[in-house]
Design a protein around this motif. Structure first.
Motif, short mmCIF file in Angstrom:
data_model
loop_
_atom_site.label_atom_id
_atom_site.label_comp_id
_atom_site.label_asym_id
_atom_site.label_seq_id
_atom_site.Cartn_x
_atom_site.Cartn_y
_atom_site.Cartn_z
N SER A 184 27.31 42.38 19.92
CA SER A 184 25.93 41.95 19.68
C SER A 184 25.77 41.31 18.32
N LEU A 185 26.82 41.36 17.48
CA LEU A 185 26.80 40.70 16.18
C LEU A 185 27.25 39.24 16.27
N ASP A 186 27.92 38.86 17.36
CA ASP A 186 28.32 37.46 17.49
C ASP A 186 27.85 36.81 18.79
N ALA A 187 27.17 37.55 19.65
CA ALA A 187 26.57 36.95 20.85
C ALA A 187 25.36 36.11 20.42
N PRO A 188 25.16 34.93 21.01
CA PRO A 188 24.08 34.03 20.57
C PRO A 188 22.69 34.65 20.56
N HIS A 189 22.35 35.44 21.59
CA HIS A 189 21.02 36.03 21.66
C HIS A 189 21.03 37.51 21.28
N ARG A 190 22.07 37.88 20.53
CA ARG A 190 22.18 39.23 20.01
C ARG A 190 22.11 40.27 21.13
N VAL A 191 21.32 41.30 20.98
CA VAL A 191 21.34 42.38 21.94
C VAL A 191 20.78 41.98 23.30
N TYR A 192 20.08 40.84 23.36
CA TYR A 192 19.50 40.39 24.62
C TYR A 192 20.30 39.24 25.24
N ASP A 193 21.53 39.07 24.83
CA ASP A 193 22.33 37.95 25.33
C ASP A 193 22.74 38.17 26.78
N ALA A 194 22.93 37.04 27.50
CA ALA A 194 23.34 37.11 28.90
C ALA A 194 24.72 37.76 29.07
N ILE A 195 25.56 37.67 28.04
CA ILE A 195 26.88 38.31 28.13
C ILE A 195 26.73 39.82 28.27
N LEU A 196 25.80 40.40 27.52
CA LEU A 196 25.54 41.82 27.65
C LEU A 196 24.79 42.12 28.95
N ARG A 197 23.84 41.27 29.28
CA ARG A 197 23.05 41.45 30.51
C ARG A 197 23.96 41.53 31.73
N ASP A 198 25.02 40.70 31.76
CA ASP A 198 25.91 40.63 32.91
C ASP A 198 27.13 41.53 32.75
N SER A 199 26.97 42.60 31.98
CA SER A 199 28.02 43.59 31.81
C SER A 199 27.52 44.94 32.31
N LEU A 200 28.41 45.92 32.29
CA LEU A 200 28.10 47.26 32.81
C LEU A 200 28.17 48.29 31.69
N LEU A 201 27.23 49.23 31.72
CA LEU A 201 27.25 50.37 30.82
C LEU A 201 27.38 51.62 31.68
N GLU A 202 28.52 52.28 31.58
CA GLU A 202 28.81 53.47 32.38
C GLU A 202 28.60 53.19 33.86
N GLY A 203 29.06 52.02 34.29
CA GLY A 203 29.03 51.67 35.71
C GLY A 203 27.75 51.04 36.20
N GLN A 204 26.72 51.00 35.37
CA GLN A 204 25.44 50.41 35.75
C GLN A 204 25.28 49.03 35.13
N PRO A 205 24.62 48.08 35.83
CA PRO A 205 24.26 46.83 35.16
C PRO A 205 23.49 47.15 33.88
N PHE A 206 23.87 46.52 32.78
CA PHE A 206 23.37 46.94 31.48
C PHE A 206 21.85 47.02 31.42
N MET A 207 21.15 45.98 31.87
CA MET A 207 19.70 45.98 31.74
C MET A 207 19.03 46.96 32.69
N LYS A 208 19.79 47.53 33.66
CA LYS A 208 19.25 48.56 34.54
C LYS A 208 19.58 49.97 34.05
N SER A 209 20.39 50.06 33.01
CA SER A 209 20.75 51.36 32.44
C SER A 209 19.58 51.86 31.59
N PRO A 210 19.55 53.16 31.27
CA PRO A 210 18.47 53.67 30.41
C PRO A 210 18.36 52.92 29.08
N LEU A 211 19.50 52.59 28.47
CA LEU A 211 19.44 51.85 27.21
C LEU A 211 18.91 50.44 27.43
N GLY A 212 19.39 49.76 28.47
CA GLY A 212 18.92 48.41 28.75
C GLY A 212 17.43 48.37 29.01
#
Length: 410
Positions: A109-137
């Motif tokens: 998130s320090l080098d992604a263009p949109h920081r913590v809201y970047d599509a790279i993070l959005r299209d990744s998984l956190l503990e098996g869940q799509p990131f933005m559907k996880s509690p943190l997302g």
């Protein structure tokens, strides 16, 4: 400076600022190359960004050397290097290692263009869940100026340098945070020449008196009149062998042959360059975290993080791009700006900045914030890996289909 004194500044003063004079590493008067941007019109040559600034009561010709957006990226890169050096800064990390992608192991998130809201993070998984559907997302998506706790705990640089949840399902109406740090580098006192660029409007295009030359001599001596065809099977001197859709091209289009010498009005000399940084306490005071004590601790943490970023960039240097390597001309002090505009010098070096940030992180923890011990690790979704893999395959085959315009800002 210690954390209690910084907290007092954030609570009652206007800002911390610094105006650091820079010079080319080659010495005063050496030519440097600011970023280039596309010129007006289809065939217009690239150009620098010129402006006139009022300095000491006089109009002075200046050129943009590093934009606010580019500086934000560089400051985050400096913080990422500090993380690699052992400094604990909360952030997220997408781990691409083991996916077999050339030159790609991780994005944070320090080098992604949109920081913590970047599509790279959005299209990744956190503990098996799509990131933005996880509690943190979901917490990040719901974050707002009135309660920015989730962002502070996961990746505080998003609050410091600004972030916008524009890539989500909300169509750009999601969380949005303005930057609290403005940093920019300009060349001051630039020699320019002016001429009419548009006969219809009469507008003047400003260009520097500097010149950039370019050429290439082919050691094979391939002449431009040689017939070359490029098609589905690559290039060949025989149209049929070049494959489907073959068209005649110049040898230079397959990277053979000479490139004729050219001269472009680019590059500048200047009296000096100046790095201007403002850390706005008024902007920090807009952010809230649930209680007065948490507000003070959270804002203080962000202020300490901003000062750390500047100190780390100073230590790592100002090699901005090819032929634009700058060095500090002396060492400027930070200035504390009071509400009435009065200023006072503040001393802080890299060692002090790191110690200050550690104090700030401890104070925020005591105030009830929860920070991860290390980066929050995400894994890319298979579709994200596949789109990168296919892009790399096309690039290796010379079929990427994109032409980059000349822009050296990053």
């Amino acid at each position: 400076m210690d954390f209690p004194s910084l907290s007092q500044m954030v609570a009652g003063d206007a800002a911390l600022r610094r105006r650091q004079v820079l010079q080319p590493v080659g010495g005063r008067g050496d030519k440097i190359f600011p970023p280039t941007y596309p010129g007006e019109g289809r065939n217009a040559p690239p150009r620098h960004v010129h402006e006139v600034r009022r300095i000491d009561g006089k109009d002075v010709d200046c050129v943009l050397v590093d934009s606010v957006q580019s500086q934000a990226n560089r400051l985050e890169e400096a913080l990422l290097e500090a993380v690699r050096d052992g400094v604990r800064i909360p952030h997220l990390l997408v781990d691409f290692s083991g996916e077999g992608l050339a030159g790609l192991t991780q994005i944070t998130s320090l080098d992604a263009p949109h920081r913590v809201y970047d599509a790279i993070l959005r299209d990744s998984l956190l503990e098996g869940q799509p990131f933005m559907k996880s509690p943190l997302g979901e917490a990040l998506a719901k974050a707002k100026i009135g309660d920015a706790t989730a962002v502070l705990e996961a990746s505080p640089t998003a609050l410091l340098f600004g972030a916008w949840h524009s890539t989500g399902d909300g169509g750009g109406i999601g969380a949005k945070f303005a930057r609290c740090v403005v940093s920019e580098i300009s060349a001051i006192g630039v020699s320019v020449e002016e001429f009419v660029a548009d006969k219809r409007t009469g507008e003047l295009e400003v260009r520097t008196t500097g010149r950039r030359t370019g050429s290439r001599i082919d050691p094979l001596g391939v002449l431009r009149k040689v017939e070359v065809f490029k098609g589905g099977a690559g290039w060949d001197t025989d149209k049929a062998r070049a494959g489907k859709g073959a068209k005649q091209v110049r040898p230079s289009e397959i990277n053979h042959g000479n490139i004729a010498p050219s001269v472009m009005p680019l590059g500048i000399t200047c009296d000096y360059a100046e790095h201007m940084m403002v850390l706005s306490f008024a902007a920090l005071r807009r952010l809230r975290f649930g209680s007065p004590a948490r507000d003070a601790a959270g804002r203080g943490l962000l202020a300490a993080l901003g000062l750390l970023a500047v100190a780390e960039q100073d230590a790592q240097g100002y090699a901005l791009r090819s032929r634009c390597d700058l060095v500090c001309d002396g060492r400027a002090s930070l200035q504390l700006v009071k509400p009435d505009g009065a200023v006072a010098d503040v001393a802080l070096d890299r060692v002090g900045a790191r110690a200050l940030f550690t104090q700030a992180l401890d104070a925020a923890t005591q105030a009830g914030f929860t920070f991860p011990a290390g980066p929050i690790r995400l894994t890319p979704q298979p579709k994200l890996v596949e789109i990168v893999r296919r892009s790399q395959e096309l690039a290796l085959a010379g079929e990427g289909g994109e032409e980059g315009d000349e822009n050296g800002d990053a």
